[in-house]
Enzyme design. Structure first.
Site, mmCIF file in Angstrom:
data_model
loop_
_atom_site.group_PDB
_atom_site.id
_atom_site.type_symbol
_atom_site.label_atom_id
_atom_site.label_comp_id
_atom_site.label_asym_id
_atom_site.label_seq_id
_atom_site.Cartn_x
_atom_site.Cartn_y
_atom_site.Cartn_z
ATOM 1 N N CYS A 93 46.420 38.951 59.390
ATOM 2 C CA CYS A 93 45.638 37.782 58.973
ATOM 3 C C CYS A 93 45.477 36.721 60.060
ATOM 4 O O CYS A 93 44.754 35.744 59.851
ATOM 5 C CB CYS A 93 46.255 37.167 57.717
ATOM 6 S SG CYS A 93 47.977 36.675 57.879
ATOM 7 N N HIS A 94 46.093 36.906 61.201
ATOM 8 C CA HIS A 94 46.051 35.874 62.253
ATOM 9 C C HIS A 94 45.858 36.546 63.600
ATOM 10 O O HIS A 94 46.836 36.885 64.255
ATOM 11 C CB HIS A 94 47.349 35.075 62.223
ATOM 12 C CG HIS A 94 47.351 33.872 63.122
ATOM 13 N ND1 HIS A 94 47.737 33.923 64.447
ATOM 14 C CD2 HIS A 94 47.031 32.577 62.885
ATOM 15 C CE1 HIS A 94 47.677 32.716 64.970
ATOM 16 N NE2 HIS A 94 47.243 31.883 64.051
ATOM 17 N N PHE A 95 44.768 36.826 64.034
ATOM 18 C CA PHE A 95 43.427 36.646 63.508
ATOM 19 C C PHE A 95 42.814 38.021 63.324
ATOM 20 O O PHE A 95 43.144 38.938 64.071
ATOM 21 C CB PHE A 95 42.574 35.859 64.501
ATOM 22 C CG PHE A 95 43.083 34.472 64.757
ATOM 23 C CD1 PHE A 95 42.775 33.443 63.889
ATOM 24 C CD2 PHE A 95 43.870 34.207 65.858
ATOM 25 C CE1 PHE A 95 43.221 32.147 64.140
ATOM 26 C CE2 PHE A 95 44.326 32.915 66.108
ATOM 27 C CZ PHE A 95 44.014 31.884 65.245
#
EC number: 4.2.1.59
Length: 171
Positions: free
Chosen positions: A69-71
């Site tokens: 989720c990052h990124f």
């Protein structure tokens, strides 16, 4: 009684459940927020200030939750997680010293990021140097720390502050 000077993943999980230092005392966060796999060295002597030090590690693999989720398309460990790991370790130090109460991060001085943790990395190493421990109504530790990935320093933090509180009701 002789203090333990290294802690395994299972020891750290016991700490996250409140079993290592006793009920109501310093705890580490549970996975996924536990950002340490082992403490390889902890001492109340040594370090840059001769007041104590910790060395801890986190094994990196591409399946760690934050990379998804990052990124998206550019996976990198959030720098704030490395900073939080340093606070976790300063709080652990206070519990290890026998200071009663629940740990809370209280701030830091200057923080610098000059590198990153990618999914291709193997190991993150945290180095914490205790500057001062204040004991009284509030037990507080102040430390400087650094984060390295595969042997290369990538973050530093000065003046990391963590306190342990016997009551957090009015915090």
């Amino acid at each position: 009684m002789t203090k333990q000077h290294a802690f395994t993943r299972e020891d750290l999980l016991r700490c996250s459940r409140g079993e290592l230092f006793g009920p109501g005392n310093a705890q580490l966060p549970a996975p996924n927020m536990l950002m340490v796999d082992r403490i390889t060295h902890i001492s109340d002597e040594g370090g840059k200030f001769s007041k104590g030090e910790l060395v801890a590690e986190l094994d990196i693999n591409p399946d760690l939750w934050f990379f998804a989720c990052h990124f998206e398309g550019d996976p990198v460990m959030p720098g704030c997680l490395g900073l939080d790991a340093m606070w976790q370790l300063v709080g652990f130090y206070l519990g290890w010293q026998g200071n009663p109460g629940r740990g809370r991060a209280l701030g830091s001085g200057e923080v610098k990021f000059f590198g990153q943790v990618l999914p291709t990395a193997k190991k993150v190493t945290y180095n914490i140097h205790i500057k001062r421990v204040l004991k009284g109504k509030l037990n507080l530790a102040i430390a400087d720390g650094s984060v390295s990935v595969d042997g290369r320093e990538i973050y530093t933090a000065e003046g990391l502050r963590v306190g342990v509180f016997t009551s957090t009701e009015n915090f």
